[in-house]
Enzyme design. Structure first.
Site, PDB file in Angstrom:
ATOM      1  N   THR A 152      -5.153  24.501 -17.293  1.00 13.94           N
ATOM      2  CA  THR A 152      -5.374  24.279 -15.862  1.00 13.94           C
ATOM      3  C   THR A 152      -4.105  24.435 -15.025  1.00 13.94           C
ATOM      4  O   THR A 152      -4.194  24.624 -13.813  1.00 13.94           O
ATOM      5  CB  THR A 152      -5.952  22.872 -15.628  1.00 13.94           C
ATOM      6  OG1 THR A 152      -5.048  21.911 -16.182  1.00 13.94           O
ATOM      7  CG2 THR A 152      -7.323  22.723 -16.247  1.00 13.94           C
ATOM      8  N   ASP A 153      -2.918  24.357 -15.671  1.00  9.10           N
ATOM      9  CA  ASP A 153      -1.677  24.371 -14.874  1.00  9.10           C
ATOM     10  C   ASP A 153      -1.557  25.627 -14.003  1.00  9.10           C
ATOM     11  O   ASP A 153      -1.103  25.557 -12.857  1.00  9.10           O
ATOM     12  CB  ASP A 153      -0.444  24.282 -15.798  1.00  9.10           C
ATOM     13  CG  ASP A 153      -0.282  22.902 -16.414  1.00  9.10           C
ATOM     14  OD1 ASP A 153      -1.029  21.975 -16.054  1.00  9.10           O
ATOM     15  OD2 ASP A 153       0.615  22.751 -17.274  1.00  9.10           O
ATOM     16  N   SER A 168      -1.024  27.107 -20.571  1.00  9.20           N
ATOM     17  CA  SER A 168      -1.118  28.136 -19.525  1.00  9.20           C
ATOM     18  C   SER A 168       0.228  28.458 -18.893  1.00  9.20           C
ATOM     19  O   SER A 168       0.402  29.521 -18.307  1.00  9.20           O
ATOM     20  CB  SER A 168      -2.142  27.738 -18.464  1.00  9.20           C
ATOM     21  OG  SER A 168      -1.684  26.659 -17.695  1.00  9.20           O
ATOM     22  N   THR A 195      -5.502  23.027 -22.444  1.00  8.60           N
ATOM     23  CA  THR A 195      -5.936  21.718 -22.942  1.00  8.60           C
ATOM     24  C   THR A 195      -7.344  21.759 -23.515  1.00  8.60           C
ATOM     25  O   THR A 195      -7.663  21.029 -24.451  1.00  8.60           O
ATOM     26  CB  THR A 195      -5.816  20.676 -21.804  1.00  8.60           C
ATOM     27  OG1 THR A 195      -4.434  20.536 -21.498  1.00  8.60           O
ATOM     28  CG2 THR A 195      -6.367  19.318 -22.195  1.00  8.60           C
TER      29      THR A 195
HETATM   30  N1  LIG Z   1      -5.067  20.654 -18.491  1.00 11.51           N
HETATM   31  C1  LIG Z   1      -4.380  21.669 -18.973  1.00 11.51           C
HETATM   32  O1  LIG Z   1      -4.930  22.648 -19.442  1.00 11.51           O
HETATM   33  C2  LIG Z   1      -2.871  21.590 -18.843  1.00 11.51           C
HETATM   34  C3  LIG Z   1      -2.089  22.327 -19.892  1.00 11.51           C
HETATM   35  N2  LIG Z   1      -0.703  21.916 -19.810  1.00 11.51           N
HETATM   36  C4  LIG Z   1      -2.156  23.835 -19.695  1.00 11.51           C
HETATM   37  O2  LIG Z   1      -2.133  24.303 -18.586  1.00 11.51           O
HETATM   38  O3  LIG Z   1      -2.181  24.545 -20.673  1.00 11.51           O
END
Ligand SMILES: NC(=O)C[C@H](N)C(=O)O
Length: 323
Positions: free
Chosen positions: A86-87, A54, A12
């Protein structure tokens, strides 16, 4: 002047929503554009590894990242910053912490709000991660995760919220540091794990099976029939499953390592407390290996890395016993 290598993987922090939902868009130059860094303090070199959500990363991407980080450090990098989604950020952090035996700070960050979202946290988090990496007091603490002005250790950190900017917390404790006025204030204790060798390639198939009330064991039987090199079972509470699963788990544990974790958000798997069918004592007697307080996905990661590196059952048991 601190020489920092920045590796970008996507997520993200590098996404924009131009209609139809956020997607990867920003490269390293755009990520660094808004940063207010003192050029006399930080010498930043950036490398785009991939630009993916991710959840699209593989363990081979992480082994490759570990090799790139090692090469950067061998070439003189004094600290490393990684940006990713973050995932699965907690898994990258834990894997790198297991695989890299270096004193140089390695700091991972991301964002909960895309670059096109009002109040995006990407630039703030990246700035805080760079400050942390450049701070000499961050040396020797292994891989750190910095988001929302909090510093977490790789072993305990977990994404605990789906959307808030304070999504990350540390299992069995709080953050190990806070960032205030551009400096780190160290707080909680840091727990690390034994180092592992960096495998050449991700090979082992090691699923995580989560049990639940009324589990009749039929789904586990189907899983057990697959070509597995290991298995992690997330039992409930202290590491418990319904009695119907005991025999299947014993059969699988006779073939491949089976690690017992808990689906609870906090606390270690018990080893001594309960003696009924499906209890932790029963499962350990059937050959399951308790995961201490490692979350199921992190126990899976450690077991996979061990197996990819050629570890036998005794080596696997020794790793989990040393946690
Ligand atoms: N906040 C994020 O980065 C979530 C995103 N879906 C990822 O993990 O790529």
């Amino acid at each position: 002047m601190v020489a920092i290598s920045l590796f970008t993987l996507g997520g993200t922090i590098a996404m924009r929503d131009e209609g139809g939902g956020a997607r990867p868009a920003l490269g390293p130059a755009e990520l660094m554009a808004g940063l207010d860094l003192d050029p006399a303090h930080v010498d930043l070199t950036a490398e785009a590894v991939v630009n993916l959500p991710s959840g699209h990363l593989t363990l081979d991407d992480i082994y490759d990242l570990a090799r790139r980080i090692r090469a950067a450090i061998d070439d003189g990098a004094e600290a490393v910053v990684v940006t990713q989604g973050t995932d699965t950020l907690e898994e990258t952090a834990f894997a790198l912490d297991l695989l890299l035996d270096v004193d140089q700070p390695i700091v991972i960050t991301g964002a909960m709000r895309a670059a096109s979202t009002l109040g995006t946290d990407g630039p703030t988090n990246l700035h805080a991660a760079i400050l942390t990496a450049a701070d000499p007091t961050a040396r020797g603490r292994g891989v750190l995760v910095v988001l929302n002005d909090s510093v977490h250790g790789a072993r305990g950190v977990t994404k605990a919220h789906t959307s808030r900017v304070d999504a990350f917390r540390t299992r069995d404790g709080g953050p190990i540091g806070l960032i205030a006025e551009g400096r780190i204030v160290w707080a909680g204790a840091l727990t690390r794990s034994p180092r592992l060798v960096l495998p050449l390639q991700a090979r082992a198939r090691v699923p995580v099976y989560t049990s639940y009330l009324g589990d009749d064991g039929v789904a586990l039987l189907a899983l057990a029939a697959m070509d597995l090199q290991g298995l992690v079972v997330e039992g409930f509470g202290g590491g418990h499953v319904p009695p119907a699963l005991g025999q299947t788990l014993e059969s699988v544990a006779a073939q491949v390592p089976v690690v017992l974790a808990s689906r609870c958000a906090e606390g270690p798997v018990l080893t001594q407390s309960y003696g009924y069918a499906g209890s932790e004592r029963d499962l350990i007697a059937r050959g399951l290996i308790p995961a201490g307080n490692l979350a199921g996905v992190k126990a899976r990661l450690a077991l996979t890395i061990l197996l990819d590196g050629g570890a036998d059952l005794e080596r696997v048991k020794a790793f989990f016993a040393a946690l």
